[in-house]
Design an enzyme around this catalytic site. Structure first.
Site, PDB file in Angstrom:
ATOM      1  N   ASP A  19      -4.361   7.578   7.314  1.00 30.78           N
ATOM      2  CA  ASP A  19      -5.444   8.507   7.649  1.00 30.78           C
ATOM      3  C   ASP A  19      -6.832   7.868   7.550  1.00 30.78           C
ATOM      4  OD1 ASP A  19      -5.197   8.325   4.899  1.00 30.78           O
ATOM      5  OD2 ASP A  19      -5.529  10.455   4.518  1.00 30.78           O
TER       6      ASP A  19
ATOM      7  N   ARG B 184       0.329   7.918  -3.538  1.00 32.31           N
ATOM      8  CA  ARG B 184      -1.057   8.403  -3.607  1.00 32.31           C
ATOM      9  C   ARG B 184      -1.041   9.884  -3.996  1.00 32.31           C
ATOM     10  NH1 ARG B 184      -5.330   7.369   1.142  1.00 32.31           N
ATOM     11  NH2 ARG B 184      -3.891   8.855   2.030  1.00 32.31           N
TER      12      ARG B 184
ATOM     13  N   ASP C 187       3.205   6.639   2.055  1.00 33.19           N
ATOM     14  CA  ASP C 187       2.938   7.939   1.410  1.00 33.19           C
ATOM     15  C   ASP C 187       3.386   9.116   2.282  1.00 33.19           C
ATOM     16  OD1 ASP C 187       1.665   6.271  -0.416  1.00 33.19           O
ATOM     17  OD2 ASP C 187      -0.317   6.593   0.464  1.00 33.19           O
TER      18      ASP C 187
ATOM     19  N   GLY D  73     -13.348  -2.147   2.375  1.00 29.93           N
ATOM     20  CA  GLY D  73     -14.498  -2.471   3.222  1.00 29.93           C
ATOM     21  C   GLY D  73     -14.682  -1.543   4.399  1.00 29.93           C
TER      22      GLY D  73
ATOM     23  N   GLN E 164       7.864  -1.254  -3.258  1.00 27.85           N
ATOM     24  CA  GLN E 164       8.142  -0.198  -2.260  1.00 27.85           C
ATOM     25  C   GLN E 164       7.550  -0.523  -0.891  1.00 27.85           C
ATOM     26  OE1 GLN E 164       7.454   3.831  -4.629  1.00 27.85           O
ATOM     27  NE2 GLN E 164       6.472   2.075  -5.578  1.00 27.85           N
ATOM     28  N   ARG E 165       6.607  -1.439  -0.869  1.00 29.22           N
ATOM     29  CA  ARG E 165       5.934  -1.729   0.404  1.00 29.22           C
ATOM     30  C   ARG E 165       6.481  -2.980   1.083  1.00 29.22           C
ATOM     31  NH1 ARG E 165      -0.152  -0.565  -0.896  1.00 29.22           N
ATOM     32  NH2 ARG E 165      -0.407  -2.714  -0.217  1.00 29.22           N
TER      33      ARG E 165
ATOM     34  N   SER F  12      -7.717   4.630   7.711  1.00 25.16           N
ATOM     35  CA  SER F  12      -7.952   3.623   8.759  1.00 25.16           C
ATOM     36  C   SER F  12      -8.145   4.280  10.119  1.00 25.16           C
ATOM     37  CB  SER F  12      -6.765   2.666   8.858  1.00 25.16           C
ATOM     38  OG  SER F  12      -6.590   1.983   7.660  1.00 25.16           O
TER      39      SER F  12
HETATM   40  O1  F6P Z   1      -1.420   4.188   0.466  1.00 27.87           O
HETATM   41  C1  F6P Z   1      -0.387   3.307   0.202  1.00 27.87           C
HETATM   42  C2  F6P Z   1      -0.379   2.894  -1.239  1.00 27.87           C
HETATM   43  O2  F6P Z   1       0.714   2.025  -1.456  1.00 27.87           O
HETATM   44  C3  F6P Z   1      -0.352   4.044  -2.245  1.00 27.87           C
HETATM   45  O3  F6P Z   1       0.929   4.618  -2.367  1.00 27.87           O
HETATM   46  C4  F6P Z   1      -0.872   3.356  -3.474  1.00 27.87           C
HETATM   47  O4  F6P Z   1      -1.485   4.297  -4.330  1.00 27.87           O
HETATM   48  C5  F6P Z   1      -1.897   2.386  -2.921  1.00 27.87           C
HETATM   49  O5  F6P Z   1      -1.556   2.181  -1.563  1.00 27.87           O
HETATM   50  C6  F6P Z   1      -1.943   1.058  -3.618  1.00 27.87           C
HETATM   51  O6  F6P Z   1      -2.983   0.315  -3.077  1.00 27.87           O
HETATM   52  P1  F6P Z   1      -3.174  -1.244  -3.332  1.00 27.87           P
HETATM   53  O7  F6P Z   1      -2.239  -1.981  -2.418  1.00 27.87           O
HETATM   54  O8  F6P Z   1      -4.598  -1.478  -2.986  1.00 27.87           O
HETATM   55  O9  F6P Z   1      -2.854  -1.505  -4.759  1.00 27.87           O
END
Ligand code: F6P
Length: 363
Positions: free
Chosen positions: A120, A189, A145, A83, A289-290, A122
């Protein structure tokens, strides 16, 4: 430390994909601001909290940000990576510029400055909003990333690398037990930082990143050599944005028409199985990973960035992004940080390290 006579009121929001360390950065700003007698308001769900009426934001006190927050993944404020307010998707399929609504929402909050924690995309949006609305902005870099310019490290990268490294640690014994080739697809990414860093740390045999072109023949030859030397298993790490041999980025289509990288791990797995006549298995690590607990380094970076952001507001230095450089927290113009996309340097130290270790980069 003495508090200022007129308490300052600052806002913080987290924007873009979440990562480990966001709560630690919120904590860093609130803890330091409290010592100065300032108030911090957390805006919910990135700029979305300023679109809704009533606006969604809440005062954050020291009690809200206890040490538990250091250890918590995600962001207590919520975030969004959809958005763009300058072309906001409407239910009828059209787009609308709702930037003024966000700016009005920020004014309603009565804060003197905004701290935007983002990547970047945001930071570019927040900067445009800040310029249009004439409000002071400080940026804090976060992204697993690690592709933002002007900072050696962004919040979340170290944790993502640790998770990917641990995945390799876990894949290696099962690969060895079954004489298999394990393919691990990681995020990043358009940049191969996670794949390269975790691949080296986790003892990968092959690392494929978007910055270096590969051929399947080179990968197969490397694996055959490993086998000739008496080892029957191998580990391959591939970054999600690596293209097929035909030059195609493999994507998945998601709800709402969004597209994300996905599929290159399975492509490499199938091709290598065929060329090497070997069993391959593919693991797509994805959002693991997040999430989860931030690493020590991410907690440290996040809190150091939070404190520096408050100091910049104290000094009246705006339109700056805090950054990590040469073992120090510094600040740089946001414009410079977002202008320069930081991909892996194919001649850089880590690529040289990988080559020195005999890791195949596919070229
Ligand atoms: O930019 C962070 C990231 O985790 C990328 O490594 C990955 O391609 C993308 O976001 C995944 O996005 P979403 O959480 O929308 O699936």
């Amino acid at each position: 430390m003495t508090g200022s006579a007129t308490p300052k009121r600052v806002a913080i929001l987290t924007s873009g994909g979440d990562c480990a360390g966001l709560n630690a950065v919120i904590r860093g700003t609130v803890m330091y601001a409290a010592q100065l007698g300032w108030e911090v308001y957390g805006i919910e769900d990135g700029t979305h909290g300023l679109i809704d009426r009533p606006i969604r934001a809440r005062k954050l006190t020291v009690d809200d940000v206890g040490a538990t927050m250091l250890r918590q993944g995600g962001t207590i404020l919520g975030t969004t990576n959809k958005g763009n307010p300058f072309a906001y998707p409407m239910p009828d399929g059209t787009t609308m510029d709702i930037s003024d609504t966000i700016i009005e929402g920020f004014r309603e909050l009565g804060c003197e400055a905004m701290i935007g924690v983002g990547g970047d995309g945001s930071l570019a949006i927040l900067r445009r909003l800040a310029q249009q609305g004439g409000f002071p902005l400080i940026g804090i870099p976060k992204t697993i990333d690690n592709d933002l310019g002007q900072t050696e490290m962004s919040i979340g990268f170290d944790t993502a690398v640790s998770v990917a490294t641990e995945a390799l640690d876990r894949l290696q014994p099962t690969a060895a037990s079954h004489d298999r080739i394990m393919v691990l697809e990681v995020m990043g990414r358009d940049a191969g930082h996670i794949a390269l860093t975790a691949g080296i740390a986790g003892g990968a045999d092959v690392i494929l990143i978007p910055e270096i072109d590969y051929t399947l023949d080179k990968i197969a030859a490397h694996i055959r050599k490993i086998r000739q030397n008496g080892r029957n298993f191998a580990l391959i790490v591939v970054s999600e944005a690596v293209k097929t041999m035909g030059g195609e980025n493999l994507m998945v289509s998601l709800y709402g028409g969004q597209q994300r990288f996905g599929g290159i791990g399975h492509y490499i797995g199938a091709e290598v199985a065929h060329l090497c006549q070997a069993e391959t298995r593919v693991t797509v690590l994805g959002h693991v990973q997040r999430g989860g607990q931030p690493s020590a380094q991410d907690r440290l970076l996040a809190q150091a960035f939070g404190v520096h952001a408050i100091n910049l507001i104290r000094e009246g230095k705006f339109d700056r992004m805090v950054a990590w450089s040469d073992r120090k927290v510094i600040d740089v113009p946001i414009a410079e940080a977002i202008a320069h996309y930081q991909s892996v340097d194919p001649e850089g130290s880590l690529v040289m390290t990988a080559r020195g270790l005999g890791i195949c980069l596919g070229d």
